[in-house]
Design a protein around this motif. Structure first.
Motif, PDB file in Angstrom:
ATOM      1  N   VAL A 185       0.856  -1.192   0.000  1.00 13.46           N
ATOM      2  CA  VAL A 185       0.000   0.000   0.000  1.00 13.46           C
ATOM      3  C   VAL A 185       0.885   1.233   0.000  1.00 13.46           C
ATOM      4  O   VAL A 185       2.009   1.190   0.512  1.00 13.46           O
ATOM      5  CB  VAL A 185      -0.950  -0.011   1.224  1.00 13.46           C
ATOM      6  CG1 VAL A 185      -0.170   0.070   2.523  1.00 13.46           C
ATOM      7  CG2 VAL A 185      -1.987   1.090   1.144  1.00 13.46           C
ATOM      8  N   GLN A 186       0.389   2.314  -0.575  1.00 11.86           N
ATOM      9  CA  GLN A 186       1.142   3.563  -0.567  1.00 11.86           C
ATOM     10  C   GLN A 186       1.022   4.257   0.778  1.00 11.86           C
ATOM     11  O   GLN A 186       0.019   4.088   1.492  1.00 11.86           O
ATOM     12  CB  GLN A 186       0.633   4.483  -1.667  1.00 11.86           C
ATOM     13  CG  GLN A 186       1.010   4.044  -3.067  1.00 11.86           C
ATOM     14  CD  GLN A 186       0.673   5.089  -4.112  1.00 11.86           C
ATOM     15  OE1 GLN A 186      -0.259   5.859  -3.951  1.00 11.86           O
ATOM     16  NE2 GLN A 186       1.444   5.115  -5.191  1.00 11.86           N
ATOM     17  N   ALA A 187       2.018   5.040   1.090  1.00  9.11           N
ATOM     18  CA  ALA A 187       1.980   5.830   2.325  1.00  9.11           C
ATOM     19  C   ALA A 187       0.727   6.699   2.338  1.00  9.11           C
ATOM     20  O   ALA A 187       0.349   7.285   1.318  1.00  9.11           O
ATOM     21  CB  ALA A 187       3.228   6.687   2.433  1.00  9.11           C
ATOM     22  N   GLY A 188       0.089   6.738   3.511  1.00 11.15           N
ATOM     23  CA  GLY A 188      -1.166   7.468   3.652  1.00 11.15           C
ATOM     24  C   GLY A 188      -2.389   6.613   3.433  1.00 11.15           C
ATOM     25  O   GLY A 188      -3.509   7.041   3.744  1.00 11.15           O
TER      26      GLY A 188
ATOM     27  N   ASP B  75      -5.385  -1.668  24.008  1.00  8.23           N
ATOM     28  CA  ASP B  75      -4.092  -1.055  24.335  1.00  8.23           C
ATOM     29  C   ASP B  75      -3.337  -0.866  23.020  1.00  8.23           C
ATOM     30  O   ASP B  75      -3.384  -1.738  22.147  1.00  8.23           O
ATOM     31  CB  ASP B  75      -3.324  -1.991  25.272  1.00  8.23           C
ATOM     32  CG  ASP B  75      -1.974  -1.458  25.696  1.00  8.23           C
ATOM     33  OD1 ASP B  75      -1.109  -2.282  26.078  1.00  8.23           O
ATOM     34  OD2 ASP B  75      -1.768  -0.226  25.658  1.00  8.23           O
ATOM     35  N   TYR B  76      -2.642   0.260  22.878  1.00  4.60           N
ATOM     36  CA  TYR B  76      -1.918   0.562  21.648  1.00  4.60           C
ATOM     37  C   TYR B  76      -0.521   1.077  21.964  1.00  4.60           C
ATOM     38  O   TYR B  76      -0.318   1.796  22.955  1.00  4.60           O
ATOM     39  CB  TYR B  76      -2.656   1.634  20.834  1.00  4.60           C
ATOM     40  CG  TYR B  76      -4.022   1.222  20.360  1.00  4.60           C
ATOM     41  CD1 TYR B  76      -5.152   1.484  21.118  1.00  4.60           C
ATOM     42  CD2 TYR B  76      -4.181   0.571  19.140  1.00  4.60           C
ATOM     43  CE1 TYR B  76      -6.414   1.102  20.692  1.00  4.60           C
ATOM     44  CE2 TYR B  76      -5.439   0.187  18.694  1.00  4.60           C
ATOM     45  CZ  TYR B  76      -6.549   0.446  19.488  1.00  4.60           C
ATOM     46  OH  TYR B  76      -7.796   0.064  19.045  1.00  4.60           O
ATOM     47  N   SER B  77       0.410   0.758  21.100  1.00  8.85           N
ATOM     48  CA  SER B  77       1.718   1.367  21.213  1.00  8.85           C
ATOM     49  C   SER B  77       1.625   2.833  20.807  1.00  8.85           C
ATOM     50  O   SER B  77       0.729   3.224  20.042  1.00  8.85           O
ATOM     51  CB  SER B  77       2.728   0.645  20.322  1.00  8.85           C
ATOM     52  OG  SER B  77       2.434   0.884  18.959  1.00  8.85           O
TER      53      SER B  77
ATOM     54  N   GLY C  91      -4.033   6.293  17.547  1.00  7.01           N
ATOM     55  CA  GLY C  91      -4.716   7.292  16.729  1.00  7.01           C
ATOM     56  C   GLY C  91      -4.777   6.943  15.255  1.00  7.01           C
ATOM     57  O   GLY C  91      -5.528   7.572  14.497  1.00  7.01           O
ATOM     58  N   ARG C  92      -4.001   5.945  14.834  1.00  5.77           N
ATOM     59  CA  ARG C  92      -4.002   5.527  13.423  1.00  5.77           C
ATOM     60  C   ARG C  92      -4.555   4.107  13.255  1.00  5.77           C
ATOM     61  O   ARG C  92      -5.185   3.808  12.244  1.00  5.77           O
ATOM     62  CB  ARG C  92      -2.583   5.579  12.844  1.00  5.77           C
ATOM     63  CG  ARG C  92      -1.957   6.954  12.871  1.00  5.77           C
ATOM     64  CD  ARG C  92      -0.639   6.973  12.094  1.00  5.77           C
ATOM     65  NE  ARG C  92       0.364   6.100  12.685  1.00  5.77           N
ATOM     66  CZ  ARG C  92       0.960   5.095  12.020  1.00  5.77           C
ATOM     67  NH1 ARG C  92       0.646   4.844  10.766  1.00  5.77           N
ATOM     68  NH2 ARG C  92       1.881   4.356  12.639  1.00  5.77           N
ATOM     69  N   PHE C  93      -4.284   3.242  14.217  1.00  3.60           N
ATOM     70  CA  PHE C  93      -4.709   1.838  14.145  1.00  3.60           C
ATOM     71  C   PHE C  93      -5.843   1.595  15.134  1.00  3.60           C
ATOM     72  O   PHE C  93      -5.881   2.205  16.215  1.00  3.60           O
ATOM     73  CB  PHE C  93      -3.562   0.899  14.495  1.00  3.60           C
ATOM     74  CG  PHE C  93      -2.438   0.848  13.495  1.00  3.60           C
ATOM     75  CD1 PHE C  93      -2.342   1.747  12.439  1.00  3.60           C
ATOM     76  CD2 PHE C  93      -1.461  -0.138  13.611  1.00  3.60           C
ATOM     77  CE1 PHE C  93      -1.299   1.687  11.530  1.00  3.60           C
ATOM     78  CE2 PHE C  93      -0.418  -0.222  12.705  1.00  3.60           C
ATOM     79  CZ  PHE C  93      -0.334   0.699  11.680  1.00  3.60           C
ATOM     80  N   THR C  94      -6.728   0.655  14.787  1.00  5.85           N
ATOM     81  CA  THR C  94      -7.817   0.264  15.676  1.00  5.85           C
ATOM     82  C   THR C  94      -7.936  -1.252  15.691  1.00  5.85           C
ATOM     83  O   THR C  94      -8.020  -1.875  14.626  1.00  5.85           O
ATOM     84  CB  THR C  94      -9.150   0.870  15.216  1.00  5.85           C
ATOM     85  OG1 THR C  94      -9.035   2.290  15.151  1.00  5.85           O
ATOM     86  CG2 THR C  94     -10.266   0.505  16.194  1.00  5.85           C
ATOM     87  N   ILE C  95      -7.942  -1.823  16.884  1.00  8.88           N
ATOM     88  CA  ILE C  95      -8.138  -3.258  17.038  1.00  8.88           C
ATOM     89  C   ILE C  95      -9.579  -3.505  17.457  1.00  8.88           C
ATOM     90  O   ILE C  95     -10.151  -2.756  18.255  1.00  8.88           O
ATOM     91  CB  ILE C  95      -7.142  -3.858  18.061  1.00  8.88           C
ATOM     92  CG1 ILE C  95      -7.209  -5.385  18.051  1.00  8.88           C
ATOM     93  CG2 ILE C  95      -7.358  -3.290  19.451  1.00  8.88           C
ATOM     94  CD1 ILE C  95      -6.091  -6.045  18.860  1.00  8.88           C
ATOM     95  N   SER C  96     -10.176  -4.569  16.904  1.00  8.78           N
ATOM     96  CA  SER C  96     -11.552  -4.911  17.256  1.00  8.78           C
ATOM     97  C   SER C  96     -11.717  -6.417  17.136  1.00  8.78           C
ATOM     98  O   SER C  96     -10.891  -7.103  16.534  1.00  8.78           O
ATOM     99  CB  SER C  96     -12.543  -4.177  16.357  1.00  8.78           C
ATOM    100  OG  SER C  96     -12.343  -4.506  14.995  1.00  8.78           O
TER     101      SER C  96
ATOM    102  N   LEU D 140      -1.058   5.017   6.903  1.00  5.72           N
ATOM    103  CA  LEU D 140       0.138   4.176   6.984  1.00  5.72           C
ATOM    104  C   LEU D 140       1.387   4.935   6.575  1.00  5.72           C
ATOM    105  O   LEU D 140       1.359   5.791   5.689  1.00  5.72           O
ATOM    106  CB  LEU D 140      -0.049   2.934   6.123  1.00  5.72           C
ATOM    107  CG  LEU D 140      -0.942   1.867   6.760  1.00  5.72           C
ATOM    108  CD1 LEU D 140      -1.457   0.886   5.713  1.00  5.72           C
ATOM    109  CD2 LEU D 140      -0.193   1.127   7.853  1.00  5.72           C
ATOM    110  N   LYS D 141       2.473   4.572   7.254  1.00  2.40           N
ATOM    111  CA  LYS D 141       3.771   5.182   7.011  1.00  2.40           C
ATOM    112  C   LYS D 141       4.755   4.097   6.592  1.00  2.40           C
ATOM    113  O   LYS D 141       4.548   2.912   6.863  1.00  2.40           O
ATOM    114  CB  LYS D 141       4.284   5.854   8.286  1.00  2.40           C
ATOM    115  CG  LYS D 141       3.317   6.854   8.906  1.00  2.40           C
ATOM    116  CD  LYS D 141       3.866   7.358  10.230  1.00  2.40           C
ATOM    117  CE  LYS D 141       2.895   8.327  10.893  1.00  2.40           C
ATOM    118  NZ  LYS D 141       3.427   8.818  12.203  1.00  2.40           N
ATOM    119  N   SER D 142       5.842   4.504   5.971  1.00  2.00           N
ATOM    120  CA  SER D 142       6.838   3.516   5.537  1.00  2.00           C
ATOM    121  C   SER D 142       7.392   2.729   6.719  1.00  2.00           C
ATOM    122  O   SER D 142       7.714   1.541   6.593  1.00  2.00           O
ATOM    123  CB  SER D 142       7.967   4.207   4.777  1.00  2.00           C
ATOM    124  OG  SER D 142       8.564   5.217   5.577  1.00  2.00           O
ATOM    125  N   GLU D 143       7.454   3.379   7.882  1.00  2.00           N
ATOM    126  CA  GLU D 143       7.982   2.679   9.056  1.00  2.00           C
ATOM    127  C   GLU D 143       7.010   1.640   9.622  1.00  2.00           C
ATOM    128  O   GLU D 143       7.354   0.920  10.558  1.00  2.00           O
ATOM    129  CB  GLU D 143       8.381   3.661  10.156  1.00  2.00           C
ATOM    130  CG  GLU D 143       7.321   4.683  10.506  1.00  2.00           C
ATOM    131  CD  GLU D 143       7.537   6.008   9.802  1.00  2.00           C
ATOM    132  OE1 GLU D 143       7.826   6.002   8.572  1.00  2.00           O
ATOM    133  OE2 GLU D 143       7.393   7.060  10.467  1.00  2.00           O
TER     134      GLU D 143
END
Length: 127
Positions: A12-15, A59-61, A66-71, A89-92
């Motif tokens: 996927v592309q960044a963003g 719980d999130y790192s 703020g970017r990922f959501t677990i469900s 998403l970021k390259s890292e």
């Protein structure tokens, strides 16, 4: 003993966004806390996110908050789905992502308690 099977990885592309899925089956899987970890070569496996068996605590790192959501969706006692929605998403974020489980003993699962693992799915973010 539960089994964990991940899917949904890709390029996927960044963003952009991806949603990872984990099928958790066997061994009264509804009673297991579930987490996502990730790993890149020559680095230790890194905690990403976790959710307790009730779905009442997550719980999130700091790197994904703020970017990922677990469900999770506990369809039956013996088979459940857990997702990781990844946005902005970021390259890292490029890594192999692993689904992990531990039989629940606390409402607030420890990041170091997870002892069952899936085979992993590759996520690659191009900049």
């Amino acid at each position: 003993q539960v089994q964990l099977v991940e899917s949904g990885g890709g390029l996927v592309q960044a963003g952009g966004s991806l949603r990872l899925s984990c099928v958790v089956s066997g061994g009264h899987s509804v009673w297991y806390d579930i987490a996502w970890f990730r790993q890149i070569p020559v680095k230790e496996r890194e905690f990403v996110a976790a959710i307790n068996w009730k779905g009442s605590y997550s719980d999130y790192s700091d790197s994904v908050k703020g970017r990922f959501t677990i469900s999770r969706d506990d369809g039956t006692v013996m088979k459940n789905m857990v997702w990781l929605q990844m946005n902005s998403l970021k390259s890292e974020d490029t890594a192999v992502y692993y689904c992990a489980a531990v039989h629940s003993t606390s409402a607030y699962p420890s990041r170091t308690s997870f002892n069952l693992w899936g085979q992993g799915t590759q996520v690659t973010v191009s900049s």
